[in-house]
Design an enzyme around this catalytic site. Structure first.
Site, mmCIF file in Angstrom:
data_model
loop_
_atom_site.group_PDB
_atom_site.id
_atom_site.type_symbol
_atom_site.label_atom_id
_atom_site.label_comp_id
_atom_site.label_asym_id
_atom_site.label_seq_id
_atom_site.Cartn_x
_atom_site.Cartn_y
_atom_site.Cartn_z
ATOM 1 N N THR A 152 36.692 37.486 48.844
ATOM 2 C CA THR A 152 36.191 38.190 50.042
ATOM 3 C C THR A 152 34.698 37.861 50.188
ATOM 4 O O THR A 152 34.359 36.872 50.820
ATOM 5 C CB THR A 152 36.412 39.712 49.960
ATOM 6 O OG1 THR A 152 35.916 40.199 48.721
ATOM 7 C CG2 THR A 152 37.884 40.044 50.087
ATOM 8 N N LYS A 178 38.632 37.574 41.682
ATOM 9 C CA LYS A 178 37.686 37.715 42.784
ATOM 10 C C LYS A 178 36.932 39.028 42.615
ATOM 11 O O LYS A 178 37.451 39.994 42.043
ATOM 12 C CB LYS A 178 38.386 37.630 44.143
ATOM 13 C CG LYS A 178 39.462 38.615 44.481
ATOM 14 C CD LYS A 178 38.997 39.948 44.984
ATOM 15 C CE LYS A 178 38.086 39.759 46.168
ATOM 16 N NZ LYS A 178 37.611 41.100 46.619
ATOM 17 N N THR A 189 40.203 44.672 37.256
ATOM 18 C CA THR A 189 39.185 44.365 38.258
ATOM 19 C C THR A 189 39.833 44.317 39.624
ATOM 20 O O THR A 189 41.021 44.546 39.779
ATOM 21 C CB THR A 189 38.535 43.012 37.988
ATOM 22 O OG1 THR A 189 37.518 42.836 38.961
ATOM 23 C CG2 THR A 189 39.547 41.890 38.149
ATOM 24 N N GLU A 275 27.634 41.306 44.576
ATOM 25 C CA GLU A 275 27.047 41.252 45.914
ATOM 26 C C GLU A 275 25.525 41.371 45.863
ATOM 27 O O GLU A 275 24.985 42.376 45.422
ATOM 28 C CB GLU A 275 27.641 42.358 46.795
ATOM 29 C CG GLU A 275 29.052 42.007 47.242
ATOM 30 C CD GLU A 275 29.717 43.114 48.021
ATOM 31 O OE1 GLU A 275 30.716 42.828 48.682
ATOM 32 O OE2 GLU A 275 29.238 44.254 47.962
ATOM 33 N N ASN A 401 26.710 45.228 52.636
ATOM 34 C CA ASN A 401 27.564 46.397 52.756
ATOM 35 C C ASN A 401 27.270 47.260 53.969
ATOM 36 O O ASN A 401 28.069 48.110 54.341
ATOM 37 C CB ASN A 401 27.540 47.208 51.460
ATOM 38 C CG ASN A 401 28.361 46.508 50.410
ATOM 39 O OD1 ASN A 401 29.561 46.379 50.554
ATOM 40 N ND2 ASN A 401 27.694 46.014 49.374
ATOM 41 N N THR A 406 31.450 44.689 60.445
ATOM 42 C CA THR A 406 31.058 44.208 61.783
ATOM 43 C C THR A 406 30.808 42.711 61.819
ATOM 44 O O THR A 406 30.835 42.049 60.809
ATOM 45 C CB THR A 406 29.796 44.952 62.261
ATOM 46 O OG1 THR A 406 28.849 44.967 61.195
ATOM 47 C CG2 THR A 406 30.145 46.364 62.640
#
Lengths: 406, 406
Positions: A152, A178, A189, A275, A401, A406
């Site tokens: 992702t 992932k 995970t 991230e 995040n 969007t």
């Protein structure tokens, strides 16, 4: 043990594919893993009370059978919090996958990852399953496509293969995983899939696989968020034809170590690709009263926003480490705690016997400028120790995040 | 109940001062609160295992006496994790404060907030205590200075005064507090000081004060970090001369409500001024099985990095709310949970009976563009409910905390 970057088609009898089918805008979003023969399946799922539809279905299927031959994984939509329609979507796509591969309904699994609370686009998904199931192959490119299609917000694919020898016969274990947000696994995970051609009993597979999860995937955190879709499973199809592993002997230990290498490698890669991460943090905590205390303290450090932002700022703010431990609920004596930070550049002692060391801020900065940093904590409460992995908290995490849907 | 923005010198018999003494670069950093007569003191402290030196000292002093006449608070340095020298610094500054005000050593307290793990500059602090103790006054400016001098990363001072009547006699309760990071109080917020001229017994003061903390300061969170220095206390000097409150009667209830107004006001102001906050979030959670479940769920939502970043991004990502609840450890049925978001612009239903509502994203955005947002969650597990407050997670939070020490 031989270690390569090969993908999950490396063990005998496994095929894979990964394509873009339109759930995500551009990137690959449907992966299929296939074993030519029925493969024993051992699996762990999230402990989040809120479980995504495909997990509910998988738990039901694995309650009925030990053997799985195919798994379809879509990224871009988690099919979580989607009610009865979501469950129906999982069931129907599972049926279709079985049909396309001439398998029975309870010989396949489906898995999803992505945004929560939106219904899957059935039309795109079904068309995709039909197409991708025709593209299964043993080629390295197909394995790579598969590893890419489960991602992702990940910025790179996570895959590895190890080769061990059982009685002179080569056995391979491969894995893909992932991340890279909503990572604070509790039993597994976000998504991890292992394939192996080992010949083993279900009982021994379960022990080797599940005992590894607690010290690998369950010891990482990106943001303290346990996902609704956490799934990690291994398929073992026996194609290596080694003498069957049916007890906890030397061969079992070899296999278990191989699995451990794969799970820890993938777990650390997830954190490395956390991230927005600019730092890879490893906590080495020693001298805890119990294993449970050690884990709580370790995760309290790795989940602390203040610790994470300090490392983003390359600030040797060890006080935040101690404060995070103190707030964890674990009882320990801070006056008998030692803290140091280290990296490839060196190590710097920061706190011991209840008081700070005077340290050279310039030297500390040099240590903290490295990407990989170790937080070393020694208590005097007992003899338990643990290692855990995490990352810093950056502007980029907030951006990713804040803009996710969007 | 009359509510004003007056400061803590508003109740009879209290003086205050606040100045810059050089612990911080430019801003005011030493505050003193003084009662002309001995005042009953009720206090709560952090539950963090790691407690700052001034807290250890205050707990010792309040174990010996119920009466306190003066408190000196420095900002800029928390005097936490500073070992024996830190404790000695707290004792010595406490002695000096007593000497300057012609009080005994156990009639004063000291309090600190700021960076952890650095020794106080004794010279500056001692000189500061001598100077600031000469500037005590009843003037509103002095009260303002005092409220300003306890701040660290706060962007505005938090102070309030309420006036109640006990048997026709006016009684005032004032309070100041400071945030604005490391806020996830456990028994008290970072720092909060209340003054009142009420005439009351120690037992009734304790009940009225401490019962209010759980639903005010203990229900807010900025970053899930419980500080080493959390302290909240009230001084009651009896100067209003009301008939003494010595049982839980109507007068007690009036006083308790007054205190409640002050503590909730200050708690919410701390969150409103949360580091980097662009949103003020209120969670209203109903239908929980127990009060404890309600609190855990409420805080799980408010502490979730993914929930917080979603609100920063004005994204109606209710799935993250449900997932955060699911990962909290509390058992509940997500299929019987309802979630809506509301603000002054309106309310939007998002999830009910296990499935998402189709909602108008433009309307949702309008609701989420407001600064104050309510997250409404209804379970069907029981009858307990709770309200909690928090804020979003922004780039600015990361910046502030990455650069805090430098």
């Amino acid at each position: 043990m031989k270690i390569t970057k090969d993908g999950i088609t490396s063990p005998k009898g496994f095929l894979a594919a990964g394509e873009h089918i339109g759930i995500k805008k551009i990137k690959k979003d449907l992966a299929i893993i296939y074993s030519e023969k029925p493969a024993l399946c051992s699996a762990v799922f999230t402990k989040n009370v809120v479980k995504a539809a495909p997990l509910k279905l998988a738990m039901k299927v694995l309650n009925e059978t030990d053997y799985i031959q195919a798994i379809a994984i879509n990224s871009g939509n988690a099919n979580a919090c989607t009610g009865e329609q979501g469950y129906l979507d999982a069931v129907d796509s599972s049926r279709l996958l079985a049909k396309c591969l001439n398998l029975k309904e309870n010989e396949v699994l489906v898995s999803s990852t992505g945004v929560i609370g939106q219904l899957l686009n059935r039309e795109k998904l079904f068309k995709g399953i039909e197409e991708v199931s025709k593209k299964l192959s043993k080629e390295e490119k197909s394995a790579d496509d598969c590893a890419n299609a489960i991602m992702t917000t990940d910025t790179f694919k996570k895959q590895i293969t190890v080769e061990i020898e059982i009685e002179g016969i080569p056995v391979k274990i491969s894995g893909i995983a992932k991340g890279s947000g909503m990572i604070h696994p509790n039993m597994a995970t976000m998504l991890g899939f292992l394939t192996t051609d080992v010949n083993i009993t279900k009982e021994m597979l379960d022990i080797a696989f599940k005992s590894n999860i607690d010290d690998s995937f369950n010891m990482i955190t990106v943001d303290g968020e346990t996902s609704t879709n956490d799934t990690c499973l291994i398929l073992a199809n026996g194609e290596a034809d080694n003498p069957i592993i049916d007890k906890q002997d030397e061969n079992f230990e070899k296999f278990k170590k191989g699995v451990e290498y794969v799970t820890k490698f993938l777990a650390k890669k997830i954190v490395e690709d956390g991230e927005g991460a600019t730092k890879f943090l490893e906590v080495n905590l020693k001298g805890a009263y119990s294993k449970s205390d050690a884990k709580i303290l370790c995760k309290a450090i790795l989940n602390s926003q203040l610790v994470k932002t300090a490392f983003f700022g390359k600030d040797a703010n060890w006080g935040r480490v101690l404060s995070a431990m103190g707030a964890s609920g674990v009882i320990f004596n801070p006056d008998k705690t030692k803290i140091s930070f280290s990296s490839n550049t060196g190590e710097i002692d920061l706190y011991e016997n209840g008081a700070p060391y005077k340290f050279d801020e310039d030297y500390a900065l040099k240590i903290l400028e490295e990407r990989e940093i170790k937080i070393n904590v020694t208590l005097q409460e007992g003899k338990e120790e643990i290692t855990g992995w995490g990352c810093d908290l950056s502007y980029e995490y907030v951006r990713i995040n804040a803009e996710y849907r969007t």
